[in-house]
Design a protein around this motif. Structure first.
Motif, PDB file in Angstrom:
ATOM      1  N   SER C  87     -52.633 -28.206  17.903  1.00  0.00           N
ATOM      2  CA  SER C  87     -52.116 -27.987  19.255  1.00  0.00           C
ATOM      3  C   SER C  87     -50.755 -27.347  19.075  1.00  0.00           C
ATOM      4  N   THR C  88     -50.537 -26.268  19.783  1.00  0.00           N
ATOM      5  CA  THR C  88     -49.247 -25.600  19.629  1.00  0.00           C
ATOM      6  C   THR C  88     -48.114 -26.522  20.063  1.00  0.00           C
ATOM      7  N   ILE C  90     -47.989 -29.842  20.012  1.00  0.00           N
ATOM      8  CA  ILE C  90     -47.713 -30.901  19.035  1.00  0.00           C
ATOM      9  C   ILE C  90     -47.071 -30.301  17.785  1.00  0.00           C
ATOM     10  N   THR C  91     -47.435 -29.058  17.462  1.00  0.00           N
ATOM     11  CA  THR C  91     -46.788 -28.405  16.329  1.00  0.00           C
ATOM     12  C   THR C  91     -45.285 -28.332  16.564  1.00  0.00           C
ATOM     13  N   TYR C  92     -44.933 -27.870  17.750  1.00  0.00           N
ATOM     14  CA  TYR C  92     -43.514 -27.758  18.075  1.00  0.00           C
ATOM     15  C   TYR C  92     -42.817 -29.116  17.999  1.00  0.00           C
ATOM     16  N   SER C  93     -43.527 -30.163  18.442  1.00  0.00           N
ATOM     17  CA  SER C  93     -42.889 -31.472  18.487  1.00  0.00           C
ATOM     18  C   SER C  93     -42.840 -32.160  17.133  1.00  0.00           C
ATOM     19  N   THR C  94     -43.613 -31.690  16.154  1.00  0.00           N
ATOM     20  CA  THR C  94     -43.657 -32.436  14.898  1.00  0.00           C
ATOM     21  C   THR C  94     -43.081 -31.679  13.703  1.00  0.00           C
ATOM     22  N   PHE C  95     -42.922 -30.337  13.826  1.00  0.00           N
ATOM     23  CA  PHE C  95     -42.609 -29.632  12.570  1.00  0.00           C
ATOM     24  C   PHE C  95     -41.213 -29.981  12.041  1.00  0.00           C
ATOM     25  N   GLY C 109     -53.572 -20.980  12.357  1.00  0.00           N
ATOM     26  CA  GLY C 109     -53.981 -20.084  13.433  1.00  0.00           C
ATOM     27  C   GLY C 109     -53.420 -20.431  14.784  1.00  0.00           C
ATOM     28  N   TYR C 110     -52.415 -21.260  14.841  1.00  0.00           N
ATOM     29  CA  TYR C 110     -51.770 -21.541  16.130  1.00  0.00           C
ATOM     30  C   TYR C 110     -50.314 -21.878  15.836  1.00  0.00           C
ATOM     31  N   GLY C 111     -49.596 -22.369  16.833  1.00  0.00           N
ATOM     32  CA  GLY C 111     -48.214 -22.781  16.597  1.00  0.00           C
ATOM     33  C   GLY C 111     -47.243 -21.617  16.679  1.00  0.00           C
ATOM     34  N   ARG C 112     -46.107 -21.778  16.036  1.00  0.00           N
ATOM     35  CA  ARG C 112     -45.040 -20.783  16.126  1.00  0.00           C
ATOM     36  C   ARG C 112     -45.441 -19.487  15.437  1.00  0.00           C
ATOM     37  N   GLY C 113     -45.183 -18.389  16.110  1.00  0.00           N
ATOM     38  CA  GLY C 113     -45.491 -17.101  15.510  1.00  0.00           C
ATOM     39  C   GLY C 113     -44.575 -16.789  14.348  1.00  0.00           C
ATOM     40  N   ASP C 114     -43.336 -17.248  14.377  1.00  0.00           N
ATOM     41  CA  ASP C 114     -42.372 -16.883  13.338  1.00  0.00           C
ATOM     42  C   ASP C 114     -42.409 -17.834  12.150  1.00  0.00           C
ATOM     43  N   ALA C 115     -43.345 -18.791  12.197  1.00  0.00           N
ATOM     44  CA  ALA C 115     -43.348 -19.835  11.170  1.00  0.00           C
ATOM     45  C   ALA C 115     -43.728 -19.307   9.795  1.00  0.00           C
ATOM     46  N   MET C 116     -44.248 -18.100   9.762  1.00  0.00           N
ATOM     47  CA  MET C 116     -44.632 -17.546   8.458  1.00  0.00           C
ATOM     48  C   MET C 116     -43.421 -17.349   7.552  1.00  0.00           C
ATOM     49  N   VAL C 117     -42.239 -17.309   8.148  1.00  0.00           N
ATOM     50  CA  VAL C 117     -41.035 -17.107   7.358  1.00  0.00           C
ATOM     51  C   VAL C 117     -40.687 -18.418   6.663  1.00  0.00           C
ATOM     52  N   GLY C 118     -41.247 -18.583   5.473  1.00  0.00           N
ATOM     53  CA  GLY C 118     -41.143 -19.859   4.770  1.00  0.00           C
ATOM     54  C   GLY C 118     -39.729 -20.221   4.371  1.00  0.00           C
ATOM     55  N   SER C 119     -38.873 -19.236   4.283  1.00  0.00           N
ATOM     56  CA  SER C 119     -37.516 -19.555   3.852  1.00  0.00           C
ATOM     57  C   SER C 119     -36.801 -20.393   4.919  1.00  0.00           C
ATOM     58  N   ALA C 165     -47.225 -22.115  26.774  1.00  0.00           N
ATOM     59  CA  ALA C 165     -46.532 -21.660  25.570  1.00  0.00           C
ATOM     60  C   ALA C 165     -47.481 -20.850  24.697  1.00  0.00           C
ATOM     61  N   TYR C 166     -48.685 -21.395  24.516  1.00  0.00           N
ATOM     62  CA  TYR C 166     -49.665 -20.718  23.679  1.00  0.00           C
ATOM     63  C   TYR C 166     -49.998 -19.332  24.234  1.00  0.00           C
ATOM     64  N   GLY C 167     -50.243 -19.288  25.530  1.00  0.00           N
ATOM     65  CA  GLY C 167     -50.666 -18.033  26.131  1.00  0.00           C
ATOM     66  C   GLY C 167     -49.597 -16.961  26.067  1.00  0.00           C
ATOM     67  N   LYS C 168     -48.352 -17.392  26.184  1.00  0.00           N
ATOM     68  CA  LYS C 168     -47.276 -16.419  26.283  1.00  0.00           C
ATOM     69  C   LYS C 168     -46.849 -15.829  24.953  1.00  0.00           C
ATOM     70  N   GLU C 169     -47.283 -16.464  23.862  1.00  0.00           N
ATOM     71  CA  GLU C 169     -46.808 -16.067  22.529  1.00  0.00           C
ATOM     72  C   GLU C 169     -46.889 -14.562  22.260  1.00  0.00           C
ATOM     73  N   THR C 170     -47.909 -13.911  22.788  1.00  0.00           N
ATOM     74  CA  THR C 170     -48.129 -12.516  22.351  1.00  0.00           C
ATOM     75  C   THR C 170     -47.623 -11.460  23.326  1.00  0.00           C
TER      76      THR C 170
END
Ligand SMILES: Nc1ncnc2c1ncn2[C@@H]1O[C@H](COP(=O)(O)OP(=O)(O)OP(=O)(O)O)[C@@H](O)[C@H]1O
Ligand SMILES: Nc1ncnc2c1ncn2[C@@H]1O[C@H](COP(=O)(O)OP(=O)(O)OP(=O)(O)O)[C@@H](O)[C@H]1O
Ligand SMILES: [Mg+2]
Ligand SMILES: [Mg+2]
Lengths: 271, 355, 420, 304, 263
Positions: C87-88, C90-95, C109-119, C165-170
């Motif tokens: 769930s996007t 819950i992702t925001y609330s737990t990461f 495949g869900y959650g924050r779009g910028d989360a790929m930036v592992g640093s 939130a999920y819908g607006k991401e893109t």
């Protein structure tokens, strides 16, 4: 006085508790003979209404319960019947404080009284006319919503509504409350007429002791959830205490309300 | 026999006006406060503090807010979560835009903003009553949700509309562990609950109840209906607003409209009805019931249903039991847990005599 | 405590079996649990370490999700291996909690779009692909269908999204692409839950777009498809995100759904060795975690893919830290060093089911490609190969956004060049 | 210009027909409110429960019509059960208590329905096309779905039936009496148990119809219970106690909601969109300010 | 004490040509009534005559279509009930309108509403000025409670009280406001003689001790004749008589319309 038959309603030593904690009736027994008018007297909070509701089984709706004793109507236990069954058996209660259906018109209110009847529309209409004959004021206001009628008009509606069920026995709770003096007499005349002509029995709780004892055959006096005195209406009228506390009569005739007593005499039966 | 007021004579009205006139109650309260303030932080683990007690307290606060409006002033509201959202977003934006303000002030101001919004939506209450009024508050609920979803300014133009709450610093101390958050919440809730209790036993509380019980005669006594209802809307929303701010800062950690949707409003409503409409204590009891029961059921389900195909059934059973218990409690006592508690006390007072 | 440590690795399952999205929750975690059951039954666990798990019902509610996270994070001998919020919200609330507790939060495949930036997000793993990436794949797919990206110029594309939130991401990334390729984009939010969308689709009819992108969720999907049918918009020109691309989304729409295309990072179907193994080893022995007829559905297979990736990470970490139950912190290393080569995928029996993935400290996404499938009225038919995301576009956007977050929170990004 | 006008009418008709779909759900609320003065929170769950049961029975291989009958029977049993277990002990309690009971009920029904029949999303095909009706398109040049017309027909039949039921039987009067004062109704001998069982059964029937129609559109799944939210403003605008109000309210809400969504969004360039959740409520609110009891609702009596 | 000893002052309330109708129903037609300071004025009449409506007009619950009300020298057409309360008019109701969920004490305390001043912030704090104020007003209420002899039920929720006591509490609530003009709508309905005697004594005492002017609706002729200084009779919304109890009792119109038999 009407001819009195055998026991119609017998209440045997009942105890009533509200909300599982509040003990209100502490052993009340009384009997209504077939065709009698029995008055139930007593101060505020004595338990008159509770007694009537115990009979009509409306107690349950108030989270009250008969915990001891029994109630017999025509020799059958009626403790576990629903109010609806009781109405079908011919026992109807007129509730204290009117309880009209506010959003219904006066006429519709009266018609709800005939809900349990199965004798056809014509008969119901006949009774409707009868009620209007008793209470002409209601006929004038028949199309008004009951919620908008005056206090007295509502009281008439409530009584009329009970009559519409063609009952054998009416439990009348404070019928005179809020009615003009003329009308009080009229209502009791109606009671007495129904009693004589239609053989309807009455158990009536009343504060207006004067009238009540004038029309009743027999009376019970309740105090604090117990019967403290009972007897023929005539003899009660003669009782000194009843005279003083319920009829407002002293030995010198009626007292003026201006001559207020600033102390309280103890009622002898409590001694 | 232990619970008796006999022998405790009150010689002044002051003593009679105390919150807990009976000594046993006062002692019980002291013990309770000692437990929640001192014992709990030591014994409870992070899970209990952070995920059960803190949200429970926050929701109790919202429930107190709703109880003021619905329980005391008799105005049915389904917009609680909306007002909580106003508080949450106000606190976030205050922190973001006026960083000089201390966080506690942010929280209180958040409440004030919520109060203002609440009063605007309370205006129709003069004309609209009962279940019809619920529509006004539903309008508030949906409208507020929509505004926060659509007006980017409130979320600082974040692309998804979800923002994580900034770290909390109160008087130089960073509040970030579960214990600290719990204690912060506890202090806020305790103070505000006391204030609520005080209000409901003062003039304003009496005027709310008067309006609730019989508005026409309230007016005849001299209570202005509109002002009274608005005060109830305002103060109630204040509580909800503060609760909303605490919810995001001390519990969820994110600010987003979805956290304050209609189901949250209903959740709080259930709390006060189960706990007791028109009772501050009931707000806590109700919150406890609604928060703990599903978790308890879920834990039980996890224990017995683990790994088998039954999990599906267990989840639904949870619903069934929850619904069933609500009905059961209502039938036993339509006035909620608080009244049940009171009756228990009354019986205790008479004990060992039955009546 | 370490004396008699059980050889068990614990996995939390924050499932949702009730509420409007129950189909997604049960399907996904059903697949995930089945895969773990397969490894336990067939291989005796990961290198002898048995997998255990416990469910916690979130009902798709953030607050309950947080509670589940806290409840489950300390279970098992070493605590939770990782957390899959599904769930996007819950992702925001737990990461952030995950970062503090050193438990990886994996949002596949869900959650924050910028989360790929592992640093910046060391403990957050949007494995395989993010909304941003898949969105660029969709535009690529449209470009392919139109006969080249240059043909996009002047085309009209409508984005119908769940107003959340999920819908607006893109929205932002679509606007950027519209500017780049010269197509016209129009966004239509659908208020939750989206039971009635007449007003929107009548407007779409007026616009007469070339393509419609559907970012739906739950009941909004079949409704949108039916409305499209009603205004006569071709379903073959509708592209759904993977939350709009399950059997559960199509079936209620009936015949109207025929022709609808959806993007997905895992294809449905039972035609993969690993799925067959599950049927044989798990379901045949009545040990399945879901009704057997749902095996092979989109959500189910996604759960299996999640299982494969999660367990691969554990396996990798075991190579480094020893074949014993591991902590979240140790597994984070594995997640960050995933390298799913085609050979490895084949060994796992997941050829075609999973794409090659290579993660690193800097890149927590790893793959980035999606496959498109089309609903034929009964089931999904795969209609494309893996289509790569436009990393050149996504990566800078993600970095920008991640840096903004880091600044807000006072995080100093890791120096990934030092972490090999 | 004509195409603009055409578009306007298309939106208008679409809205009116959507409104009827809302009315279908609102009707169920009206019934219960009429009989107990209480807002039935569980109506949405009843819609879900009815649809789930129907599809479940179908899946067991029972043909359509017997399944429908069976499902109706289930709803009636449910009504009797609700009366027995939930309502009877709560006679004469304040409305808020009954309201809460319906909340409990809604959890129970959701759990029960999904527990028995599963949480899977199921398709339900009534065999009616949800595509523009060609005859109408040719005649008027407007696209109106056959399915919508069918729903409107169902609504008309239901409303007619209910109106007859309430006006031609003595139950109608009894109902209104019960809503005013439980205790007095008991006192005059109205059998509260029967009245409630009948009304809840009727509400069950309405829920079944709504469940079938909505279910065939959305699929039978949990979200069906959310259609209640669409029905609420309709109910309020029409008045809680009026069957006719539910229909008229539905038409007004449906049409204005769609028109607003389309035109406001167009005028603001899409900045104000997705207003469907709050717009009907605001509209109903504005309306209530003028008529606090809704269009056809009974006036709230306040006297001293 | 006889009537003549009492100091009856000037007119404090004058109703001029009041007409009120609801839809088709004419509740009041052209009614003019004066109320003088310190007097006890009884309004009697058959059921539905418009007595309660008259009280409602006086304290602003109903707004008459025609006519005006002059109170303390100020003429007004429409005033909100809470404003009239501020000007010293209090009342009780025919159908008890107590606050059912509150205790007797709280009910009576609400009567002090207009007299209390601390704002809600002080009330939230409770201690300090607010407590002082609460106690001050509590003392006033306790005097009322004492006066009405309801000490033993002070903490009881009013919903549980029998009818007669509820009426008494309602009177207490009105008295707590220390009104100048007290309107009582059938305060003695549903009481037995003993309780009526008590009630009469309370009314007379209030009238004597505080000089409160009282307008009273009552159906018990004994009570009306004994305690009122003046009686106005309404019938079908019209005033048919107005005068001393003795005069009214002898009036043939009144006998026909209302009394039935001479009392
Ligand atoms: N629902 C209730 N819950 C709790 N107590 C009640 C309830 N109804 C009545 N009582 C109590 O029971 C006692 C008897 O009340 P009841 O109404 O029977 O008296 P009554 O004789 O009819 O008095 P009145 O003349 O005032 O009508 C009273 O003390 C009252 O407080
Ligand atoms: N709000 C209202 N709407 C409609 N009619 C009303 C309203 N208030 C009073 N009436 C009507 O006006 C008439 C006078 O009513 P009112 O209550 O003043 O009578 P009353 O003299 O107090 O009678 P009672 O002695 O029976 O209480 C009645 O016929 C009543 O139905
Ligand atoms: Mg009584
Ligand atoms: Mg009157």
């Amino acid at each position: 006085m009407a001819e009195q038959g055998k026991d119609l309603l017998v209440i045997n030593n009942i105890e009533v508790i509200y909300d599982h904690v509040i003990l209100v009736l502490k052993g009340v027994s009384l009997t209504v003979h077939d065709g009698a008018i029995v008055a139930l007297l007593g101060a505020n909070g004595a338990g008159k209404t509770t007694t009537l509701k115990a009979v009509s089984n409306l107690l349950r709706a108030e989270r009250g319960e008969v915990t001891k004793g029994s109630i017999l109507y025509k020799d059958k236990r009626i403790d576990s019947l629903t109010p609806n069954d009781l109405v079908k058996l011919g026992v109807v209660q007129v509730m204290e404080g009117r309880h009209c259906f506010e959003h219904l018109t006066v006429e519709e209110n009266l018609l709800t009284g005939a809900h349990t009847r199965r004798d056809g529309r014509a008969e119901v209409m006949k009774d409707l006319e009868m009620v209007y004959r008793y209470f002409p004021r209601l006929k004038e206001r028949r199309k008004s919503q009951a919620g908008y009628t005056s206090g007295g008009e509502q009281q008439m509606t409530a009584i009329g509504r009970a009559l519409m069920a063609r009952p054998n026995m009416i439990l009348l709770d404070e019928p005179s409350m809020g009615l003009a003096p003329q009308l009080v007499e009229e209502i009791f005349e109606i009671v007495s007429e129904l009693n004589k002509k239609e053989k309807v029995s009455f158990l009536l709780a009343e504060q207006n002791t004067m009238v009540a004892l004038k029309y009743a055959d027999y009376g019970y006096i309740l105090e604090n959830g117990r019967v403290v005195l009972d007897g023929e209406a005539k003899s009660l009228r003669e009782n000194e205490d009843v005279k003083e506390f319920y009829l407002g009569l002293s030995t010198a005739g009626r007292k003026s309300f201006r001559d207020t007593k600033h102390y309280r005499r103890r009622k002898r039966w409590l001694a | 026999m232990l619970y008796r007021e006999s022998g405790q004579f009150k010689t002044s009205y002051r003593a009679d006006q105390a919150i807990f006139p009976i000594r046993q109650d006062r002692i019980a309260l002291m013990v309770l406060l000692a437990v929640v303030f001192i014992l709990v932080p030591f014994v409870a683990d992070e899970y209990w503090l952070g995920s059960i007690l803190t949200p429970l307290l926050v929701l109790s606060l919202a429930a107190i807010g709703l109880n003021i409006l619905t329980g005391y002033a008799g105005q049915l509201s389904l917009g609680t979560a909306g007002f909580m959202a106003v508080g949450a977003f106000a606190a976030y934006n205050l922190n973001l835009r006026v960083p000089e303000l201390p966080l506690i002030v942010d929280f209180l101001l958040a409440g004030v903003f919520a109060a203002l919004v609440g009063m605007v939506f309370g205006l129709p209450s003069l004309r609209i009553k009962g279940f019809y009024l619920a529509v006004a508050t539903l309008a508030a609920q949906f409208f507020i949700e929509w505004v926060f979803t659509h007006v980017g300014w409130f979320t600082n133009y974040s692309s998804s509309g979800v923002i994580s709450a900034p770290p909390m610093v109160i008087m130089g101390v960073t509040v970030d562990s579960a214990v600290e958050k719990y204690l912060l919440t506890l202090v806020m809730v305790a103070v505000l609950a006391l204030a609520a209790k005080n209000m409901v036993r003062s003039r304003i509380g009496r005027s709310w109840m008067a309006v609730r019980d019989k508005d026409v005669s309230a007016e005849v006594i001299g209570i202005p209906l509109l002002a009274t209802k608005l005060s109830a809307f305002g103060i109630s929303s204040f509580y909800c607003g503060v609760a909303g701010a605490l919810w995001t800062y001390c519990y969820l950690g994110t600010v987003e409209p979805a956290a304050f949707d209609l189901s949250r409003s209903f959740q709080v409503l259930f709390m006060i009805i189960i706990g007791g409409v028109g009772s501050i204590l009931g707000s806590f009891l109700g919150a406890g019931f609604i928060v703990l029961l599903p978790i308890l059921l879920n834990n039980i389900a996890a224990m017995i249903g683990h790994g088998t195909l039954q999990a599906d059934t267990m989840a639904n059973l949870e619903h069934i039991i929850f619904g069933g218990l609500i009905i059961f409690f209502l039938i036993v006592e339509p006035h909620g847990l608080a009244r049940l508690w009171q009756i228990a006390k009354e019986k205790l007072r008479l004990w060992p005599f039955p009546y | 405590p370490a004396v008699a440590q059980a050889m068990e690795q614990f996995m939390p399952i924050p499932i949702y079996r009730t509420g409007p999205y129950a189909a997604g929750g049960t399907g996904y975690f059903g697949g995930f649990m089945d895969y773990m059951a397969l490894i336990n039954e067939r291989d005796g666990g990961v290198n002898g370490v048995k997998l255990t798990w416990e469910e916690c019902e979130t009902a798709y509610d953030n607050a309950r999700g947080v509670e589940c996270y806290e409840r489950l994070k300390g279970k098992g001998p070493t605590g939770a291996s990782m957390f899959h919020p599904l769930s996007t919200g819950i992702t925001y609330s737990t990461f952030e909690k995950g970062a503090a507790d050193k438990i990886p939060v994996v949002s596949l495949g869900y959650g924050r779009g910028d989360a790929m930036v592992g640093s910046v997000f060391p403990y957050l793993f949007p494995l395989v692909t993010t909304y941003w990436s898949q969105n660029t794949s969709k535009i690529k797919f449209i470009g392919m269908k139109e006969g080249g990206m240059d043909k996009l110029k002047g085309k009209k594309i409508v984005n119908v999204y769940h107003d959340s939130a999920y819908g607006k991401e893109t929205i932002d990334i679509l606007n950027k692409q519209a500017a780049t390729y010269g197509f016209e984009i129009k966004h239509f939010p659908v208020a939750h839950p989206g039971l009635d969308q007449k007003a929107i689709w009548l407007q779409i009819k007026q616009i007469a777009p070339d393509w419609v992108i559907l970012r739906g969720w739950g009941v909004m999907n079949p409704t949108a498809i039916k409305e499209a049918a009603r205004i006569g918009f071709s379903r073959e020109k509708m592209l759904g995100v993977w939350w709009s691309g399950s059997e559960e989304d199509m079936r209620p729409a009936g015949t109207a759904a025929k022709g609808f295309i959806a993007a997905g990072f895992n294809p449905p179907g039972k035609d993969f060795q690993v799925i067959k193994d599950i049927e044989k080893v798990v379901h045949a022995k009545k040990k399945g975690n879901i009704e057997s007829d749902r095996v092979g559905t989109v959500y189910y297979n996604r759960g299996v893919v999640t299982g494969i990736l999660s367990l691969e990470a554990i396996r990798l970490s075991q190579e480094k830290f020893g074949k014993k139950p591991l902590t979240g912190e140790q597994i984070q290393w594995g997640l960050e060093h995933l390298n799913l080569t085609p050979a490895r995928i084949k060994a796992l029996g997941a050829e075609g089911l999973v794409q090659p993935i290579k993660t690193s400290c800097a890149d927590h996404e790893g793959g980035g490609a999606v496959k498109f499938s089309q609903w034929d009225g009964n089931q999904w038919k795969i209609v494309s190969d893996w289509i790569e995301a436009d990393k050149g576009l996504v990566r800078p956007l993600a970095e920008e956004s991640a840096m903004k977050y880091a600044k807000e929170k006072g995080i100093t990004p890791r120096d990934c060049s030092k972490e090999m | 210009m004509t195409s603009d006008l055409n578009f306007f009418f298309e939106v208008l008709f679409g809205g009116l027909l959507s409104g009827i779909m809302y009315s279908l759900v609102a009707l169920g609320f009206v019934l219960i409110y009429k009989a107990s003065g209480v807002f039935n929170f569980a109506q949405g769950s009843m819609v879900l429960f009815a649809a789930l049961t129907f599809v479940g029975i179908l899946e067991m291989g029972v043909p359509f019509w017997p399944a429908l009958l069976l499902c109706l029977l289930v709803m009636m049993l449910l009504a009797v059960g609700i009366e027995r277990i939930v309502l009877r002990p709560l006679v004469n309690q304040p409305p808020i208590a009954l309201f809460m009971a319906t909340i409990g009920l809604s959890y129970l029904l959701e759990g029960l329905g999904q527990g028995i029949w599963g949480t899977q999303v199921r398709a339900l095909d009534l065999g009616i096309e949800d595509l523009p009706n060609e005859m109408i398109q040719e005649a008027l040049g407007i696209q109106v779905s056959t399915f919508d017309l069918f729903s409107a027909g169902c609504a008309a039949v239901l409303v007619g039936g209910l109106a007859l039921f309430f006006n031609k039987t003595r139950v109608g009067l009894a109902l209104r009496a019960v809503a005013d004062d439980h205790q007095a109704a008991l006192a005059v001998g109205i059998p509260l148990q029967h009245v409630w069982a009948i009304v809840w059964a009727a509400a069950g029937l309405v829920a079944l119809v709504a469940g079938l129609l909505w279910g065939s559109r959305l699929g039978v799944q949990f979200s069906l219970s959310l259609v209640a939210l669409k029905a609420l403003p309709v109910l309020i605008l029409g008045g809680f106690t009026s069957v006719a109000g539910a229909i008229v309210g539905g038409l007004i809400i449906g049409a204005s909601e769609k028109l607003a969504e389309v035109y406001i969004s167009t005028f603001t360039g899409g900045a104000v969109a997705a207003i469907e959740n709050w717009f009907p409520y605001m509209l109903a609110l504005l309306f209530l300010l003028v008529r606090p009891q809704g269009l056809f609702g009974e006036k709230i009596i306040e006297r001293v | 004490m006889s009537v003549s000893e009492k100091q009856i002052g000037d007119v404090i309330l004058r109703c001029d040509n009041i007409s009120l109708s609801f839809g088709g129903v004419r509740a009041l037609t052209n009614i003019s009534i004066d109320v003088r300071e310190h007097e006890i004025l009884a309004i009697i009449g058959p059921n539905g005559a418009g007595k309660s409506s008259m009280l409602n007009v006086i304290n602003g619950v109903y707004h008459p279509q025609e006519g005006s009300v002059t109170y303390q020298g100020q003429t007004r057409r429409a005033m909100k009930p809470h404003e009239t309360a501020r000007h010293g008019i209090a009342r009780t109701f025919q159908n008890i309108a107590l606050f059912k969920g509150m205790s007797v004490l709280d009910n009576i305390m609400t009567g002090r509403y207009t007299k209390m001043k601390r704002n809600f912030l002080w009330q939230a704090l409770y201690v300090g000025p607010n407590l002082k104020e609460e106690i001050e007003h509590r003392e006033v209420c306790e005097r009322v409670i004492d006066f009405l002899q309801i000490e033993n039920i002070r903490k009881t929720p009013v919903g549980r009280l029998p009818y007669g006591l509820q009426k008494r509490v309602e009177l207490g609530r009105a008295l707590a406001a220390e009104p100048q003009l007290l309107l009582l709508d059938e305060p003695m309905a549903g009481m037995n003689v003993e309780e009526k005697e008590d009630m009469c004594r309370f009314i007379l005492d209030v009238n004597d001790e505080f000089g409160t002017t009282i307008v009273l609706i009552e159906h018990d002729m004994g009570v009306v004749m004994d305690i009122s200084d003046r009686v106005a009779v309404l019938d079908y919304g019209k005033k048919i008589a107005d005068g001393s109890p003795a005069e009214v009792r002898a009036n043939q119109d009144v006998i026909d319309a209302y009394l039935g038999v001479a009392h």
